[in-house]
Write a protein that holds these residues in place. Structure first.
Motif, short mmCIF file in Angstrom:
data_model
loop_
_atom_site.label_atom_id
_atom_site.label_comp_id
_atom_site.label_asym_id
_atom_site.label_seq_id
_atom_site.Cartn_x
_atom_site.Cartn_y
_atom_site.Cartn_z
N GLY A 20 0.83 -1.19 0.00
CA GLY A 20 0.00 0.00 0.00
C GLY A 20 0.86 1.24 0.00
N ILE A 21 0.25 2.36 0.30
CA ILE A 21 0.96 3.63 0.47
C ILE A 21 0.59 4.16 1.84
CG2 ILE A 21 1.22 6.00 -0.37
CD1 ILE A 21 0.58 4.98 -3.17
N GLN A 22 1.61 4.42 2.65
CA GLN A 22 1.41 4.81 4.05
C GLN A 22 0.55 3.78 4.77
OE1 GLN A 22 -0.12 8.81 3.48
NE2 GLN A 22 1.93 9.68 3.45
N PHE A 23 0.79 2.51 4.45
CA PHE A 23 0.12 1.36 5.05
C PHE A 23 -1.37 1.27 4.71
CE2 PHE A 23 3.67 1.88 8.19
CZ PHE A 23 4.33 0.70 7.87
N GLU A 24 -1.84 2.05 3.74
CA GLU A 24 -3.25 2.03 3.39
C GLU A 24 -3.42 1.64 1.92
OE1 GLU A 24 -4.81 5.85 4.38
OE2 GLU A 24 -4.77 5.48 6.55
N GLY A 25 -4.67 1.28 1.54
CA GLY A 25 -4.97 0.93 0.16
C GLY A 25 -4.19 -0.27 -0.31
N LEU A 26 -4.19 -1.34 0.48
CA LEU A 26 -3.37 -2.51 0.18
C LEU A 26 -3.82 -3.20 -1.11
CD1 LEU A 26 -3.16 -4.04 3.78
CD2 LEU A 26 -1.50 -2.55 2.64
N LYS A 27 -2.85 -3.48 -1.98
CA LYS A 27 -3.10 -4.19 -3.23
C LYS A 27 -2.46 -5.58 -3.16
CE LYS A 27 -3.24 -0.07 -6.17
NZ LYS A 27 -2.64 0.62 -7.34
N LYS A 28 -3.17 -6.58 -3.66
CA LYS A 28 -2.63 -7.93 -3.70
C LYS A 28 -1.63 -8.04 -4.84
CE LYS A 28 -6.91 -10.03 -1.97
NZ LYS A 28 -8.00 -11.00 -2.28
N LEU A 29 -0.46 -8.61 -4.53
CA LEU A 29 0.59 -8.74 -5.53
C LEU A 29 0.91 -10.18 -5.90
CD1 LEU A 29 3.14 -6.02 -4.34
CD2 LEU A 29 1.30 -5.82 -6.00
N GLY A 30 0.51 -11.13 -5.05
CA GLY A 30 0.79 -12.52 -5.40
C GLY A 30 1.25 -13.35 -4.22
N ASP A 31 1.90 -14.46 -4.51
CA ASP A 31 2.36 -15.41 -3.52
C ASP A 31 3.64 -14.89 -2.86
OD1 ASP A 31 3.45 -17.53 -2.10
OD2 ASP A 31 3.12 -19.01 -3.65
N PRO A 32 3.63 -14.64 -1.56
CA PRO A 32 4.83 -14.10 -0.91
C PRO A 32 6.03 -15.03 -1.01
CG PRO A 32 3.17 -14.76 0.72
CD PRO A 32 2.51 -14.79 -0.60
N ASN A 33 5.80 -16.34 -1.03
CA ASN A 33 6.93 -17.27 -1.15
C ASN A 33 7.64 -17.12 -2.49
OD1 ASN A 33 4.89 -19.29 0.72
ND2 ASN A 33 6.99 -18.99 1.36
N GLU A 34 6.88 -16.85 -3.54
CA GLU A 34 7.50 -16.68 -4.85
C GLU A 34 8.36 -15.42 -4.89
OE1 GLU A 34 7.55 -18.75 -7.46
OE2 GLU A 34 6.55 -20.17 -6.13
N PHE A 35 7.86 -14.35 -4.30
CA PHE A 35 8.64 -13.12 -4.23
C PHE A 35 9.89 -13.34 -3.39
CE2 PHE A 35 4.78 -11.31 -5.87
CZ PHE A 35 5.15 -10.13 -6.48
N ALA A 36 9.74 -14.00 -2.25
CA ALA A 36 10.89 -14.26 -1.37
C ALA A 36 11.95 -15.07 -2.10
CB ALA A 36 10.43 -14.99 -0.11
N ARG A 37 11.51 -16.08 -2.85
CA ARG A 37 12.46 -16.91 -3.58
C ARG A 37 13.19 -16.08 -4.65
NH1 ARG A 37 9.18 -20.37 -5.26
NH2 ARG A 37 9.30 -21.70 -3.41
N LYS A 38 12.47 -15.22 -5.33
CA LYS A 38 13.11 -14.38 -6.35
C LYS A 38 14.19 -13.50 -5.72
CE LYS A 38 11.13 -10.62 -8.09
NZ LYS A 38 10.36 -9.68 -8.96
N TYR A 39 13.86 -12.87 -4.60
CA TYR A 39 14.84 -11.98 -3.97
C TYR A 39 16.03 -12.77 -3.44
CZ TYR A 39 10.88 -8.78 -4.27
OH TYR A 39 9.84 -8.02 -4.73
N TYR A 40 15.78 -13.96 -2.93
CA TYR A 40 16.88 -14.81 -2.47
C TYR A 40 17.81 -15.15 -3.63
CZ TYR A 40 19.35 -19.05 -1.09
OH TYR A 40 20.31 -20.00 -0.86
N GLU A 41 17.24 -15.54 -4.75
CA GLU A 41 18.04 -15.91 -5.92
C GLU A 41 18.80 -14.70 -6.47
OE1 GLU A 41 15.07 -17.70 -8.38
OE2 GLU A 41 15.34 -19.69 -7.48
N GLN A 42 18.23 -13.51 -6.29
CA GLN A 42 18.91 -12.30 -6.75
C GLN A 42 20.04 -11.87 -5.81
OE1 GLN A 42 15.98 -9.22 -7.31
NE2 GLN A 42 15.33 -10.00 -9.30
N GLY A 43 20.07 -12.41 -4.58
CA GLY A 43 21.16 -12.09 -3.68
C GLY A 43 20.80 -11.21 -2.51
N ILE A 44 19.54 -11.18 -2.10
CA ILE A 44 19.14 -10.37 -0.95
C ILE A 44 19.84 -10.88 0.32
CG2 ILE A 44 17.12 -11.69 -0.14
CD1 ILE A 44 17.20 -7.87 -0.70
N ASP A 45 20.12 -9.98 1.26
CA ASP A 45 20.80 -10.37 2.49
C ASP A 45 19.84 -10.98 3.51
OD1 ASP A 45 23.41 -9.52 1.78
OD2 ASP A 45 22.82 -7.45 2.18
N GLU A 46 18.66 -10.40 3.62
CA GLU A 46 17.69 -10.86 4.61
C GLU A 46 16.28 -10.64 4.06
OE1 GLU A 46 18.20 -9.26 8.57
OE2 GLU A 46 20.38 -9.14 8.34
#
Length: 261
Positions: A20-46
């Motif tokens: 969302g913006i300022q924690f409001e107007g939340l939009k669904k973006l998808g499966d959080p596990n898929e996003f987490a895996r993408k960031y892990y594969e890209q080299g995120i630290d945490e």
């Protein structure tokens, strides 16, 4: 300067990643596990997971998501939202979290910070501060930026360190999701009064925002959401930028790939 840690923040309204913006107007973006895996594969630290409605409904629904994430993602994971007791923290750690983040429960009863730090170590206890500008200072908010506490952010940060927090996740409610840059004045005010690491969140929109916050404050880590989720930037680009301008970051030894979702 220690290595700047790059952290992907994933706000979850089970079972979906939301933003969302300022924690409001939340939009669904998808499966959080898929996003987490993408960031892990890209080299995120945490990775930082936050259940954004947990305090509202007095529960945390992230445990199954954490269990799934830790099957194939091997970076530190912090879990926040709805953790109200040592038992709640124990459950999150057993599910695979490395650290926990607490905001609402700490504002209602600050003893929980000390209890968690004594039981699991300060390195496990991340105190979350959601700060909103109030004239010339900042007020701490809770319930995902919905409720006022009447507590001054700077004094609260100092108290959280004394209570045993190992680091502080500092999020600007005013800047969160806007891409307008970090609240440098807020971050500097907090990093100047505490000795524990501070993670800055809320507002990153481009590389210049990163450079400014590192140049002007003693921040230890950046929590990024909007800029990553909407592919404005990716982790390798950010890491390479830091290296090129002399900001120390960790070397990624695992294979770095870019995958679409």
């Amino acid at each position: 300067m220690r290595n700047l840690r790059l952290i992907a923040r994933l706000d979850v309204k089970a079972p979906n990643l939301v933003k969302g913006i300022q924690f409001e107007g939340l939009k669904k973006l998808g499966d959080p596990n898929e996003f987490a895996r993408k960031y892990y594969e890209q080299g995120i630290d945490e990775i930082f997971y936050a259940d954004v409605v947990a305090s509202l409904y007095e529960r945390n629904s992230l445990l199954d998501i954490i269990k799934k994430t830790t099957q194939d993602i091997f970076v530190p994971i912090t879990v926040g939202g709805g953790l109200r007791s040592v038992d709640d923290v124990t459950a999150a750690l057993r599910a695979g979290a490395d650290k926990v983040s607490i905001n609402t429960a700490a504002i209602k009863n600050s003893d929980i910070i000390s209890k968690v730090a004594r039981r699991f170590g300060s390195q496990c206890m991340v105190a979350s501060i959601q700060a909103k500008r109030n004239d010339s200072n900042w007020e701490a908010y809770y319930d995902n930026g919905r409720e006022r506490s009447g507590i001054d952010v700077i004094e609260w940060a100092k108290k959280l360190e004394l209570l045993g927090a190992g680091e502080i996740l500092l999020t600007s409610v005013d800047r969160e999701g806007t891409g307008k840059g970090f609240d440098i004045e807020l971050i500097k005010a907090v990093t100047d009064v505490v000795t524990i690491p501070v993670i800055a969140g809320g507002g990153m929109g481009n590389m210049e925002d990163l450079k400014n916050v590192v140049d002007e404050t003693s921040v230890d880590a950046l929590a990024m959401a909007h800029v990553l989720h909407y592919d404005h930037l990716n982790v390798p680009e950010i890491r390479n930028y830091c290296t090129n301008i002399g900001i120390p970051v960790r070397k990624v030894e695992r294979a770095v790939v870019n995958k679409g979702i």
